[in-house]
Design an enzyme around this catalytic site. Structure first.
Site, PDB file in Angstrom:
ATOM      1  N   ARG A 236      -0.894  12.061   1.680  1.00  0.00           N
ATOM      2  CA  ARG A 236       0.214  12.596   0.871  1.00  0.00           C
ATOM      3  C   ARG A 236      -0.031  14.060   0.561  1.00  0.00           C
ATOM      4  NH1 ARG A 236       3.499   8.541  -1.964  1.00  0.00           N
ATOM      5  NH2 ARG A 236       4.255  10.362  -3.075  1.00  0.00           N
TER       6      ARG A 236
ATOM      7  N   HIS B  69      -5.188   2.252  -0.801  1.00  0.00           N
ATOM      8  CA  HIS B  69      -5.634   1.948  -2.160  1.00  0.00           C
ATOM      9  C   HIS B  69      -7.138   1.724  -2.285  1.00  0.00           C
ATOM     10  CE1 HIS B  69      -1.707   2.585  -3.470  1.00  0.00           C
ATOM     11  NE2 HIS B  69      -1.213   1.642  -2.697  1.00  0.00           N
TER      12      HIS B  69
ATOM     13  N   HIS C  93      -2.036   7.039   4.565  1.00  0.00           N
ATOM     14  CA  HIS C  93      -0.995   8.018   4.211  1.00  0.00           C
ATOM     15  C   HIS C  93      -1.649   9.250   3.601  1.00  0.00           C
ATOM     16  CE1 HIS C  93       3.116   8.591   1.958  1.00  0.00           C
ATOM     17  NE2 HIS C  93       2.703   9.702   2.533  1.00  0.00           N
TER      18      HIS C  93
ATOM     19  N   GLU D   6      10.118   2.036  11.663  1.00  0.00           N
ATOM     20  CA  GLU D   6       9.559   1.013  10.772  1.00  0.00           C
ATOM     21  C   GLU D   6      10.616   0.751   9.716  1.00  0.00           C
ATOM     22  OE1 GLU D   6       5.592   1.613   9.249  1.00  0.00           O
ATOM     23  OE2 GLU D   6       5.993   0.313   7.524  1.00  0.00           O
TER      24      GLU D   6
ATOM     25  N   GLU E  63       0.522   7.881   8.141  1.00  0.00           N
ATOM     26  CA  GLU E  63       1.810   8.053   7.464  1.00  0.00           C
ATOM     27  C   GLU E  63       1.833   9.436   6.862  1.00  0.00           C
ATOM     28  OE1 GLU E  63       2.562   5.241   4.409  1.00  0.00           O
ATOM     29  OE2 GLU E  63       2.299   3.559   5.755  1.00  0.00           O
TER      30      GLU E  63
ATOM     31  N   ARG F  70      -3.192  12.110  -3.511  1.00  0.00           N
ATOM     32  CA  ARG F  70      -3.565  11.228  -4.629  1.00  0.00           C
ATOM     33  C   ARG F  70      -4.539  10.139  -4.214  1.00  0.00           C
ATOM     34  NH1 ARG F  70       2.016   7.960  -5.772  1.00  0.00           N
ATOM     35  NH2 ARG F  70       2.834  10.045  -6.037  1.00  0.00           N
TER      36      ARG F  70
ATOM     37  N   ARG G  17     -12.878   7.875  -9.703  1.00  0.00           N
ATOM     38  CA  ARG G  17     -14.113   8.524 -10.162  1.00  0.00           C
ATOM     39  C   ARG G  17     -14.475   9.729  -9.306  1.00  0.00           C
ATOM     40  NH1 ARG G  17     -17.147   5.315 -13.968  1.00  0.00           N
ATOM     41  NH2 ARG G  17     -15.454   4.492 -15.202  1.00  0.00           N
TER      42      ARG G  17
ATOM     43  N   THR H 279       6.146   4.815  -1.671  1.00  0.00           N
ATOM     44  CA  THR H 279       7.282   5.275  -0.867  1.00  0.00           C
ATOM     45  C   THR H 279       8.491   4.376  -1.169  1.00  0.00           C
ATOM     46  OG1 THR H 279       5.611   5.751   0.787  1.00  0.00           O
ATOM     47  CG2 THR H 279       7.889   6.031   1.459  1.00  0.00           C
TER      48      THR H 279
ATOM     49  N   ASN I 162      -2.911  -1.104   5.729  1.00  0.00           N
ATOM     50  CA  ASN I 162      -2.891   0.190   5.045  1.00  0.00           C
ATOM     51  C   ASN I 162      -4.033   0.222   4.014  1.00  0.00           C
ATOM     52  OD1 ASN I 162      -2.302   2.053   2.880  1.00  0.00           O
ATOM     53  ND2 ASN I 162      -0.288   2.335   3.769  1.00  0.00           N
TER      54      ASN I 162
ATOM     55  N   HIS J 286       6.273  -2.663   3.667  1.00  0.00           N
ATOM     56  CA  HIS J 286       6.405  -2.234   2.275  1.00  0.00           C
ATOM     57  C   HIS J 286       6.690  -3.420   1.369  1.00  0.00           C
ATOM     58  CE1 HIS J 286       7.026   0.107  -1.304  1.00  0.00           C
ATOM     59  NE2 HIS J 286       6.429   1.088  -0.643  1.00  0.00           N
TER      60      HIS J 286
HETATM   61  N1  PXP Z   1       4.645   1.120   5.601  1.00  0.00           N
HETATM   62  C1  PXP Z   1       4.917   2.331   5.075  1.00  0.00           C
HETATM   63  C2  PXP Z   1       5.668   3.317   5.917  1.00  0.00           C
HETATM   64  C3  PXP Z   1       4.496   2.683   3.767  1.00  0.00           C
HETATM   65  O1  PXP Z   1       4.786   3.890   3.248  1.00  0.00           O
HETATM   66  C4  PXP Z   1       3.725   1.748   3.045  1.00  0.00           C
HETATM   67  C5  PXP Z   1       3.188   2.112   1.693  1.00  0.00           C
HETATM   68  O2  PXP Z   1       2.342   3.190   1.778  1.00  0.00           O
HETATM   69  C6  PXP Z   1       3.440   0.507   3.648  1.00  0.00           C
HETATM   70  C7  PXP Z   1       3.935   0.212   4.910  1.00  0.00           C
HETATM   71  C8  PXP Z   1       2.619  -0.538   2.956  1.00  0.00           C
HETATM   72  O3  PXP Z   1       3.263  -0.942   1.794  1.00  0.00           O
HETATM   73  P1  PXP Z   1       2.471  -1.900   0.781  1.00  0.00           P
HETATM   74  O4  PXP Z   1       1.301  -1.117   0.287  1.00  0.00           O
HETATM   75  O5  PXP Z   1       3.498  -2.156  -0.278  1.00  0.00           O
HETATM   76  O6  PXP Z   1       2.075  -3.104   1.549  1.00  0.00           O
END
Ligand code: PXP
Length: 237
Positions: free
Chosen positions: A45, A10, A43, A151, A70, A49, A18, A101, A7, A191
């Site tokens: 959103r 971030h 994701h 999931e 996502e 964000r 910025r 989430t 994922n 997660h």
């Molecule tokens: N799976 C899903 C469905 C999520 O919403 C997230 C967080 O966006 C993740 C996996 C990954 O979680 P983490 O960033 O805590 O590894």
């Protein structure tokens, strides 16, 4: 052995700090794939964000493995997904004030709404996964609306404090994976997984893919994305 979906949200969080072009989530996705990631997760959103609409378009064009988008079930985002057609979407709950989430979808109490979105996305040729807690009621409800992929939310396992809580949350995951497999579901999980807690989950039979973001992006600040992905894969193996 479970596959690894990385994922990259971030990477976009840092860029949005910025509001510029760097770091680029699409280039990050490329580096993750070079390191052996089996899929890329992002994701979109409602509050935008981190990942932006343009990122999803670019990821759809450039990801060579599989793009797992996502998203919540709000019509605006469902419409975007149907247009862009990622390989897969994972439906997740969204709360405006949450940091991440925080729990799975409440499929049991929203059968009709979730089922409508699932069918719409499927009609567009997209595979649909439901992000749910490791809970019998939610697994049964996912089956009831015809889901084929789920999931399981590993947050409770990842956040568990002390041996008792850790064992209990792990058993809950173990039970849920087995039960969902017996119902014929493809099971992914994710997660809060990190370099310290991933092995126990990766050793469970019956998980197709682990989706991991935050811990990999954090480690990448120290060692680079390529090494961070490789190290996570090594632990999963
Ligand atoms: N799976 C899903 C469905 C999520 O919403 C997230 C967080 O966006 C993740 C996996 C990954 O979680 P983490 O960033 O805590 O590894």
């Amino acid at each position: 052995m479970p596959k690894l979906g990385v994922n990259i949200d971030h990477v976009a969080t840092l860029r949005q700090a910025r509001q510029g072009n760097l770091p680029d989530p699409v280039y990050a996705a490329f580096l993750c794939e070079e390191a052996g990631a089996d899929s890329i997760v992002a994701h979109l959103r409602e509050d935008r964000r981190h990942i932006q609409d343009g990122d999803i378009k670019q990821l759809r064009k450039n990801v060579k493995t599989r793009l797992n988008l996502e998203m919540s079930i709000v019509p605006e985002i469902v419409k975007i997904a149907c247009k862009i057609k990622p390989y897969q979407v994972t439906l997740v709950p969204e709360r405006r004030k949450e940091l991440t989430t925080e729990g799975g979808l409440n499929v049991a109490d929203n059968l009709r709404k979730i089922s409508a979105s699932l069918l719409k996305l499927r009609e567009s040729g997209i595979r649909v996964s439901l992000f749910i807690d490791p809970d019998k009621k939610q697994i049964d409800s996912a089956c009831k609306i015809g889901a084929k992929i789920i999931e399981l939310h590993t947050g409770r396992y990842a956040d568990a404090k002390g041996i008792g809580q850790k064992e209990e949350s792990f058993s809950e995951m173990q039970w849920a994976v087995n039960y969902a497999n017996l119902q014929g579901l493809i099971v992914n999980a994710g997660h809060g997984l990190d370099y310290a807690n991933v092995r126990q989950i990766a050793a469970l039979n019956g998980i197709e893919e682990l989706n991991i973001g935050y811990s990999i992006i954090c480690k990448a600040l120290y060692v680079g994305l390529y090494k961070a992905v490789r190290e996570m894969q090594r632990l999963i193996k």
